[in-house]
Design a protein around this motif. Sequence first.
Motif: not given
Length: 266
Positions: A246-254, A136-147, A256-263
Amino acid sequence: MDRRYDVACFDLYGTLVDIRTDEYDKRAWEKFRGFLNDSGMGVHYDDQWFLRDLLDQALILEQRRAAERVREDGVEDCPDECVEPNRGEGYRSLFAVAAPQGRIPAVWQAQADEMALRAAWVFRKASTRHIGLYPGALEMLRGLRGAGMRTVLVTNAQSCYTVPELEMLGLDVLFDAIVISSEEGIKKPHPEIFRRALERVGATPDRAVMVGNDERCDIVGAKNAGIDGVYINSGISPEHDPQRSEEAVLSLDHPDYDALLAFLLG
């Protein structure tokens, strides 16, 4: 919709790319030695471990040179651990024993530069046990750029390895700017490399976010530059990193690019 961020900065290895290397593998050094001896550049090396010692010595020299360049650039408070030498110069030095006497012709210099890059890539491929994108890495980057979000790579890496890997994995065309520590002479967590990354795309820290799998380098480093961080605890995060930062605004356990895109886009 008014998004929180305009620019998403990404670490590479452990964030977008899963990689395993073994730079002590005897077979890798043998293949590397064979390439050098067959290069047509007039060099011959009998011992693979002698080669390794030469590269280690060259790295020490390049560390000093990089530190001098950092001081000349006026970067303040840069400890040795944040100075990044260029390993490409070490590969180039392996051909120096066959350099013409006296003033070195430009044509030889060009050949040495080309062969150094090829030698580095031969060794990198030989010492790599696994490399691949996280699903999902490529799709996530493309999604960000598309937005309409700009994407920037900020990685502690050697360009002689990373540039061909980016092309091989199809990542080279998905960033508005690529910042590699060996080209800058400085690496994360020093805030200067983050500042340079934002300058390349004309962004400000308050409108940028850094995504990475190393809490100290990616999250704390970015925070010290005024940039929010998203922490991904991937399979190759540092051993003593927390599961959630605790230093991050969001932490992901793996990754998870869907959660990253949503954020980032939600």
